[in-house]
Design a protein around this motif. Structure first.
Motif, mmCIF file in Angstrom:
data_model
loop_
_atom_site.group_PDB
_atom_site.id
_atom_site.type_symbol
_atom_site.label_atom_id
_atom_site.label_comp_id
_atom_site.label_asym_id
_atom_site.label_seq_id
_atom_site.Cartn_x
_atom_site.Cartn_y
_atom_site.Cartn_z
ATOM 1 N N ILE A 1 0.864 -1.171 0.000
ATOM 2 C CA ILE A 1 0.000 0.000 0.000
ATOM 3 C C ILE A 1 0.904 1.225 0.000
ATOM 4 N N LYS A 2 0.340 2.406 -0.069
ATOM 5 C CA LYS A 2 1.136 3.620 -0.100
ATOM 6 C C LYS A 2 2.099 3.672 1.080
ATOM 7 N N ASP A 3 3.368 3.934 0.786
ATOM 8 C CA ASP A 3 4.443 4.099 1.780
ATOM 9 C C ASP A 3 4.830 2.794 2.483
ATOM 10 N N PHE A 4 4.228 1.670 2.097
ATOM 11 C CA PHE A 4 4.506 0.404 2.802
ATOM 12 C C PHE A 4 5.000 -0.636 1.797
ATOM 13 N N ARG A 5 6.207 -1.158 2.051
ATOM 14 C CA ARG A 5 6.800 -2.165 1.170
ATOM 15 C C ARG A 5 7.074 -3.448 1.950
ATOM 16 N N VAL A 6 7.028 -4.562 1.210
ATOM 17 C CA VAL A 6 7.254 -5.890 1.789
ATOM 18 C C VAL A 6 8.220 -6.652 0.892
ATOM 19 N N THR A 7 9.171 -7.324 1.516
ATOM 20 C CA THR A 7 10.068 -8.220 0.787
ATOM 21 C C THR A 7 10.022 -9.593 1.438
ATOM 22 N N LEU A 8 9.742 -10.605 0.631
ATOM 23 C CA LEU A 8 9.714 -11.994 1.093
ATOM 24 C C LEU A 8 10.687 -12.793 0.247
ATOM 25 N N GLY A 9 11.539 -13.577 0.904
ATOM 26 C CA GLY A 9 12.510 -14.370 0.162
ATOM 27 C C GLY A 9 12.781 -15.694 0.833
ATOM 28 N N VAL A 10 13.212 -16.669 0.042
ATOM 29 C CA VAL A 10 13.581 -17.969 0.582
ATOM 30 C C VAL A 10 14.626 -18.599 -0.333
ATOM 31 N N ARG A 11 15.521 -19.371 0.260
ATOM 32 C CA ARG A 11 16.568 -20.053 -0.495
ATOM 33 C C ARG A 11 16.658 -21.493 -0.018
ATOM 34 N N TYR A 12 16.860 -22.371 -0.980
ATOM 35 C CA TYR A 12 17.092 -23.785 -0.675
ATOM 36 C C TYR A 12 18.504 -24.140 -1.120
ATOM 37 N N ASP A 13 19.289 -24.698 -0.206
ATOM 38 C CA ASP A 13 20.662 -25.117 -0.502
ATOM 39 C C ASP A 13 20.834 -26.600 -0.214
ATOM 40 N N LYS A 14 21.467 -27.280 -1.143
ATOM 41 C CA LYS A 14 21.854 -28.675 -0.920
ATOM 42 C C LYS A 14 23.372 -28.728 -0.952
ATOM 43 N N HIS A 15 23.966 -28.958 0.228
ATOM 44 C CA HIS A 15 25.413 -28.978 0.373
ATOM 45 C C HIS A 15 25.910 -30.419 0.381
ATOM 46 N N GLU A 16 27.036 -30.650 -0.271
ATOM 47 C CA GLU A 16 27.563 -32.003 -0.408
ATOM 48 C C GLU A 16 27.836 -32.659 0.934
ATOM 49 N N THR A 17 28.215 -31.875 1.938
ATOM 50 C CA THR A 17 28.625 -32.448 3.219
ATOM 51 C C THR A 17 27.485 -32.569 4.212
ATOM 52 N N PHE A 18 26.718 -31.465 4.426
ATOM 53 C CA PHE A 18 25.742 -31.493 5.518
ATOM 54 C C PHE A 18 24.298 -31.621 5.059
ATOM 55 N N GLY A 19 24.036 -31.659 3.746
ATOM 56 C CA GLY A 19 22.671 -31.887 3.288
ATOM 57 C C GLY A 19 21.932 -30.609 2.941
ATOM 58 N N SER A 20 20.625 -30.563 3.229
ATOM 59 C CA SER A 20 19.754 -29.495 2.747
ATOM 60 C C SER A 20 19.425 -28.485 3.840
ATOM 61 N N ARG A 21 19.095 -27.263 3.378
ATOM 62 C CA ARG A 21 18.745 -26.205 4.324
ATOM 63 C C ARG A 21 17.912 -25.133 3.624
ATOM 64 N N PHE A 22 16.868 -24.640 4.338
ATOM 65 C CA PHE A 22 16.063 -23.511 3.876
ATOM 66 C C PHE A 22 16.436 -22.269 4.687
ATOM 67 N N THR A 23 16.541 -21.131 4.013
ATOM 68 C CA THR A 23 16.828 -19.879 4.708
ATOM 69 C C THR A 23 15.848 -18.809 4.231
ATOM 70 N N PRO A 24 14.913 -18.391 5.084
ATOM 71 C CA PRO A 24 13.918 -17.395 4.694
ATOM 72 C C PRO A 24 14.353 -15.969 5.057
ATOM 73 N N LYS A 25 13.635 -15.003 4.514
ATOM 74 C CA LYS A 25 13.841 -13.596 4.818
ATOM 75 C C LYS A 25 12.497 -12.877 4.739
ATOM 76 N N VAL A 26 12.247 -11.991 5.702
ATOM 77 C CA VAL A 26 11.067 -11.139 5.697
ATOM 78 C C VAL A 26 11.523 -9.728 6.050
ATOM 79 N N ALA A 27 11.177 -8.757 5.201
ATOM 80 C CA ALA A 27 11.561 -7.372 5.455
ATOM 81 C C ALA A 27 10.373 -6.465 5.181
ATOM 82 N N LEU A 28 10.115 -5.547 6.107
ATOM 83 C CA LEU A 28 9.006 -4.612 5.985
ATOM 84 C C LEU A 28 9.533 -3.191 6.138
ATOM 85 N N SER A 29 8.985 -2.262 5.353
ATOM 86 C CA SER A 29 9.363 -0.864 5.535
ATOM 87 C C SER A 29 8.139 0.025 5.389
#
Length: 689
Positions: free
Chosen positions: A393-421
């Motif tokens: 809405i006016k003057d209000f921004r939202v950022t949503l993000g997520v990443r999936y990583d598959k590492h050879e040694t330790f396996g899988s992991r999700f890392t999210p992000k939420v940002a509001l201004s």
């Protein structure tokens, strides 16, 4: 070197004399530039170009002009003078970088958004960065793994370099000289013609080794002393050269290719009879980096880009004395080779006029060959990520993000992000949550290290294949106010880290003795254990908590005069085996202040910059704390503008109040400030467009 200094001082004196002449006053035209610096374009926070005020993720920006005003020539000095929440803790192998209380391994360093690799003893090799190329430096505090993957727990430092644009030919040369043999020379040649651009750069940098006190304690921290030649500041000379070519055959398509090579050699003193210390070898570093990529615009709203990076780093010993066991003068012994390969495919979309959506795929492969650690291994990571940034809405921004990583040694992991201004009028309020992670380093997983003498005793370090990745939860709340003359941003943050990887010192019992002698049959004997009481192994510690407040403010008093004041408070602790301790190398309080005056008379512009940095003590667990310090420097530049030429001599004084830490050295003493005292600094910049 003396001739260079005399020439530059005379030139600076001539320019100061010219300044004394009475020229017709005209309005200083850089006021608009100063306003723009309060709201620059950034890319690091959300991985697309946007104005800083519009970004939901707070990013601190240091522009090329801001850096030039301070008169610095190295990356370390630029961050030290302009960023209070960044510290460089020097040691014999270089400088240990810290951001908001966290060290090198938690900080991701990028050049134009692409990771750089290579370190020795935990110190990232930063002398490869050519400050003559830097357009701006963007610093993102806190976890950013949803966009950047592993290592971005403490923050991201992105170095944006200048690219040729409209000028057919542009040539820039920079020279800087000061005491203790410090000399920097850089040159850039940019060519742009009908969609084809070329950018060639070169840098030479050198400095002498020195120590502020020739004495060290023979034993402990009191009593008899002896002369020592081991340097407090490690001298070096380095050369780097690079070339970037880009081509845009049609409006929708652009391609680029880039290669950079750097070479660095330390200048350590030889042993001297009757004095302690000295070295029979120097450290030699080489890096070779390739970047290539292409961008295709489907339309003004949709594009796809692919980037490839190959970063190769190696270091070893180059012997300077025949008395070095099996090595002769001039022999080279490779100690470490690191290689990093990365291929990233990114799709940027503007499905609406008020949103940006990013999708990405990433493949990385890290290689490590460490002869001293008996390691030759690699590990790959496959990743997919997405982020949606929109004005809800006016003057209000939202950022949503997520990443999936598959590492050879330790396996899988999700890392999210939420940002509001929320940004009504001149205000901006931001709330950020981001999860971060750091995969165990190849050394932490696989090291098998023995050194017969380090700090007067044998040292053994084992890797640990059962390590878990470090994870973090980062929360920040910030508020900012910006108008045409005044800007202030206050950010409070908390970073909760689990499974921190540390090197644990384990006691040596009979079983450990047997194991160590079996693991190192040619190095360890019963006699070794008379000097060696513990050995090291990497383990997951319990947790870490870092809390802090960062304040950045600036005020344009008049069109000619501006001031900035920045402050950082950091409270960092770790918990190991149920015991809380202050985080190693952390600093609680630090501040930077600066006053800048700029004015033009005809074709001449004067810029005078008074800059100060102040910080409290640096904490150590097993060593003596390094005391706090405060230092003030002055730099003046004198710009002569002609139709196509710029001639800009500079003259200044580093460490005006002659602050020096000249305590007698001993094995557990640490230093946070290595200046040898007050020094004259002179330079000249030449530019042709």
């Amino acid at each position: 070197m003396v001739k260079k200094l005399i020439f530059t001082v005379v030139l600076g004196g001539f320019v100061l004399g010219a300044f004394a002449q009475n020229h017709k006053k005209r309005e200083y035209i850089n006021f608009a530039d100063s306003i723009f610096q309060m709201n620059p374009v950034v890319v690091t926070g959300n991985a697309h170009h946007e104005y800083l005020k519009s970004s939901t993720t707070p990013v601190h920006v240091m522009t090329n002009r801001e850096i030039e005003k301070t008169g610095v020539s190295t990356f370390n000095d630029a961050l030290t003078k302009l960023m209070p929440n960044v510290e460089f803790m020097p040691n014999a192998m270089g400088s240990y970088l810290r951001l908001n209380g966290l060290g090198n391994k938690y900080i991701l360093i990028l050049i134009n958004g692409r990771k750089i690799t290579g370190d020795i003893a935990g110190n990232v090799e930063l002398d490869r960065i050519n400050m003559g190329q830097v357009k701006r430096i963007e610093v993102l505090n806190g976890a950013a793994s949803s966009l950047y993957g592993s290592d971005a727990i403490g923050g991201v430092i992105n170095i944006i370099t200048s690219q040729p644009k409209d000028q057919l030919v542009s040539v820039t040369a920079n020279t800087r000289i000061s005491g203790k043999g410090q000399f920097t020379q850089s040159a850039n040649v940019n060519i742009s013609y009908k969609g084809l651009t070329s950018s060639t750069n070169f840098k030479h940098d050198e400095a002498d080794s020195y120590r502020n006190n020739p004495l060290e304690y023979a034993k402990g921290n009191s009593g008899d002393t002896q002369e020592c030649v081991d340097p407090l500041f490690l001298g070096y000379h380095t050369n780097s050269i690079g070339e970037r070519l880009s081509y845009q055959p049609i409006e929708k398509v652009s391609v680029y290719g880039e290669i950079n090579h750097s070479y660095k050699m330390t200048d350590r003193p030889l042993p001297i009879e009757g004095k302690e210390g000295g070295y029979t070898y120097d450290l030699r570093f080489k890096t070779l980096r390739f970047n290539a990529g292409a961008n295709y615009k489907f339309s003004q709203k949709h594009s796809v880009q692919i980037d490839f990076t190959s970063d190769n780093y190696r270091y070893g010993y180059e012997y300077n004395s025949a008395a070095s066991g099996n090595f002769s003068k001039g022999d080279y012994d490779l100690k470490k080779r690191q290689q990093f390969y990365d291929v990233e495919l990114k799709n940027i979309n503007r499905f609406t006029s008020k949103s940006t959506t990013i999708f990405g795929l990433d493949y990385r492969n890290d290689f490590l060959l460490a002869t001293a650690g008996n390691t030759d291994n690699h590990a790959y990571t496959l990743s997919a990520y997405g982020q949606h940034d929109m004005q809800a809405i006016k003057d209000f921004r939202v950022t949503l993000g997520v990443r999936y990583d598959k590492h050879e040694t330790f396996g899988s992991r999700f890392t999210p992000k939420v940002a509001l201004s929320f940004a009504p009028g001149d205000f901006n309020f931001r709330i950020n949550y981001a999860r971060g992670f750091r995969a165990p380093g190849l050394d932490e997983l696989y090291y098998h290290y023995f050194k017969s003498k380090m700090g007067g005793k044998p040292v053994v370090t084992f890797g640990n294949k059962d390590l878990n990745p470090e994870t973090s939860d980062y929360i920040s709340l910030s508020g900012s106010y910006t108008n045409n003359r005044f800007s202030i941003t206050i950010t409070g943050f908390m970073n909760f880290i689990d499974d921190m990887i540390v090197k644990d010192n384990l006691s040596i019992d009979d079983a450990a003795k047997s194991m160590l002698m079996k693991e190192f049959p040619n190095d360890i004997t019963e006699a070794t254990f008379k000097k060696m009481t513990t050995y090291g192994q990497y383990v997951n510690s319990d947790k870490g908590i870092i809390k802090g407040i960062n304040v950045h403010s600036s005020y344009i008093i008049t069109n000619d005069l501006s001031i900035t004041a920045n402050y950082a408070y950091t409270y960092a602790r770790t918990k190991t085996a149920g015991v809380w301790e202050t985080l190693e190398r952390s600093v609680k309080n630090s501040a930077t202040v600066a006053a800048n005056y700029s004015h033009s008379w005809g074709k001449y512009t004067l810029n005078a910059n008074l800059n100060g940095r102040f910080q409290s003590k640096t904490y150590f667990i097993d060593y003596e704390n390094a005391p706090g310090f405060g230092t003030v420097s002055l730099n003046t530049t004198h710009s002569f503008h002609f139709s196509k030429f710029l001639v800009e001599p500079s003259l200044g004084v580093d460490n005006i109040f002659d602050k020096v830490d000249n305590r007698i050295d001993w094995s557990k003493r640490r230093y946070a400030y290595l200046s040898s005292g007050r020094m004259l600094v002179a330079g000249v910049k030449l530019k042709f467009n």
